[in-house]
Scaffold this active site. Structure first.
Site, PDB file in Angstrom:
ATOM      1  N   ASN A   2      -6.522  -0.615  14.420  1.00  0.00           N
ATOM      2  CA  ASN A   2      -7.979  -0.649  14.259  1.00  0.00           C
ATOM      3  C   ASN A   2      -8.444  -1.939  13.582  1.00  0.00           C
ATOM      4  O   ASN A   2      -9.610  -2.068  13.215  1.00  0.00           O
ATOM      5  CB  ASN A   2      -8.463   0.567  13.462  1.00  0.00           C
ATOM      6  CG  ASN A   2      -7.872   0.617  12.052  1.00  0.00           C
ATOM      7  OD1 ASN A   2      -7.067  -0.228  11.675  1.00  0.00           O
ATOM      8  ND2 ASN A   2      -8.280   1.602  11.283  1.00  0.00           N
ATOM      9  N   HIS A  59      -7.231  -3.037  10.688  1.00  0.00           N
ATOM     10  CA  HIS A  59      -7.169  -2.970   9.223  1.00  0.00           C
ATOM     11  C   HIS A  59      -6.116  -3.924   8.677  1.00  0.00           C
ATOM     12  O   HIS A  59      -5.245  -4.420   9.385  1.00  0.00           O
ATOM     13  CB  HIS A  59      -6.965  -1.534   8.728  1.00  0.00           C
ATOM     14  CG  HIS A  59      -5.599  -0.954   8.962  1.00  0.00           C
ATOM     15  ND1 HIS A  59      -5.354   0.396   8.865  1.00  0.00           N
ATOM     16  CD2 HIS A  59      -4.392  -1.503   9.278  1.00  0.00           C
ATOM     17  CE1 HIS A  59      -4.073   0.639   9.112  1.00  0.00           C
ATOM     18  NE2 HIS A  59      -3.481  -0.495   9.358  1.00  0.00           N
ATOM     19  N   GLU A 118      -9.733  -0.450   5.407  1.00  0.00           N
ATOM     20  CA  GLU A 118     -10.151   0.069   6.702  1.00  0.00           C
ATOM     21  C   GLU A 118     -11.463  -0.555   7.190  1.00  0.00           C
ATOM     22  O   GLU A 118     -12.295  -0.985   6.380  1.00  0.00           O
ATOM     23  CB  GLU A 118     -10.317   1.597   6.617  1.00  0.00           C
ATOM     24  CG  GLU A 118      -9.054   2.343   6.228  1.00  0.00           C
ATOM     25  CD  GLU A 118      -8.054   2.467   7.365  1.00  0.00           C
ATOM     26  OE1 GLU A 118      -7.842   1.484   8.106  1.00  0.00           O
ATOM     27  OE2 GLU A 118      -7.483   3.563   7.524  1.00  0.00           O
ATOM     28  N   ASP A 146       0.848  -1.197   0.000  1.00  0.00           N
ATOM     29  CA  ASP A 146       0.000   0.000   0.000  1.00  0.00           C
ATOM     30  C   ASP A 146       0.882   1.244   0.000  1.00  0.00           C
ATOM     31  O   ASP A 146       2.108   1.153   0.011  1.00  0.00           O
ATOM     32  CB  ASP A 146      -0.953  -0.008   1.209  1.00  0.00           C
ATOM     33  CG  ASP A 146      -0.231  -0.306   2.533  1.00  0.00           C
ATOM     34  OD1 ASP A 146       0.997  -0.110   2.618  1.00  0.00           O
ATOM     35  OD2 ASP A 146      -0.896  -0.750   3.489  1.00  0.00           O
TER      36      ASP A 146
END
Length: 237
Positions: A136, A138, A143, A68
């Site tokens: 979180n 991800h 996300e 990414d």
């Protein structure tokens, strides 16, 4: 086949992960390997580089893929995924430019996703995908959301992700990222999940429950047929 190994500490995790990467390369000299960036895989890559040099392993046919990238930051900016890989993998191994498939970061649209996924397909797809668990939950920059985009895409970053340590290093605000999607990740022949780092206890608990939810994108890895998960025992308690 799914393997979970809770390691005594981060160094043991990193040693084991580097050996799995080396095994992939030795078994398939033209392997296509996707690399996550950040603090979790850093020591793994340092061990990998050291062992490649020490054992004189031929990596001339290996292709590395950047998982990414932050959108809008020049690639040479400290804190970008490109800068991380160049510093810790690419330059250290003296790799050729054609041995890295990576996203551009400026002036891009969805055609950038098509360019990268086409290059991966031309090389026969991903043999191994190295991943980390976000605070979180991800996966890459996929996300948490009630729904997930399955393919490579430009994603709007979650509040927690916008506070990522790498972006703190960059010192510039970023609202979007570009990432391989769950389709590309799940299509890898093998997945290596590394779990380490402070502030992830809640995400670790949700992931290790094996309950699959789009609100914890990493949980979809439990659907992969060949997943190896290495966990730093200090955060798994």
């Amino acid at each position: 086949m799914q393997k979970i190994n809770v390691c005594r500490h981060y160094d043991v995790l990193s040693q084991q992960a580097s050996e799995l990467l080396l095994a992939c390369i030795e078994n398939k000299p033209d392997a296509v390997i996707c690399l996550a960036t950040g603090a979790t895989p850093l020591l793994t890559y340092q061990y990998l580089v050291e062992k490649i040099h020490q054992r004189k392993i031929d990596i001339s046919k290996v292709t590395f893929v950047k998982l990414d990238e932050w959108v809008g930051l020049p690639l040479e900016t400290p804190g970008t995924c490109e800068h991380f890989l160049q510093q810790h993998v690419i330059q250290s191994l003296a790799l050729r430019a054609d041995q890295l498939i990576g996203f551009r970061s400026e002036g891009i649209d969805e055609t950038e996703c098509l360019r990268v996924t086409h290059q991966i397909a031309q090389r026969g797809g991903l043999d191994l995908c190295v991943l980390g668990l976000g605070k979180n939950g991800h996966l890459g920059l996929n996300e948490p959301s009630p729904t997930l985009e399955p393919f490579c895409h430009i994603s709007k970053l979650d509040d927690k992700t916008r506070g990522h340590d790498m972006l703190q290093q960059a010192g510039l605000p970023v609202e979007f990222g570009i990432t391989l999607g769950l389709k590309e990740i799940m299509s890898a022949r093998e997945v290596l999940m590394l779990i380490a780092g402070e502030g992830k206890q809640d995400a670790v608990e949700r992931f290790m429950s094996k309950r699959i939810s789009t609100l914890t994108p990493a949980s979809l890895l439990w659907l992969h047929e060949k997943l190896t998960c290495l966990v730093d025992g200090s955060i798994a308690r």
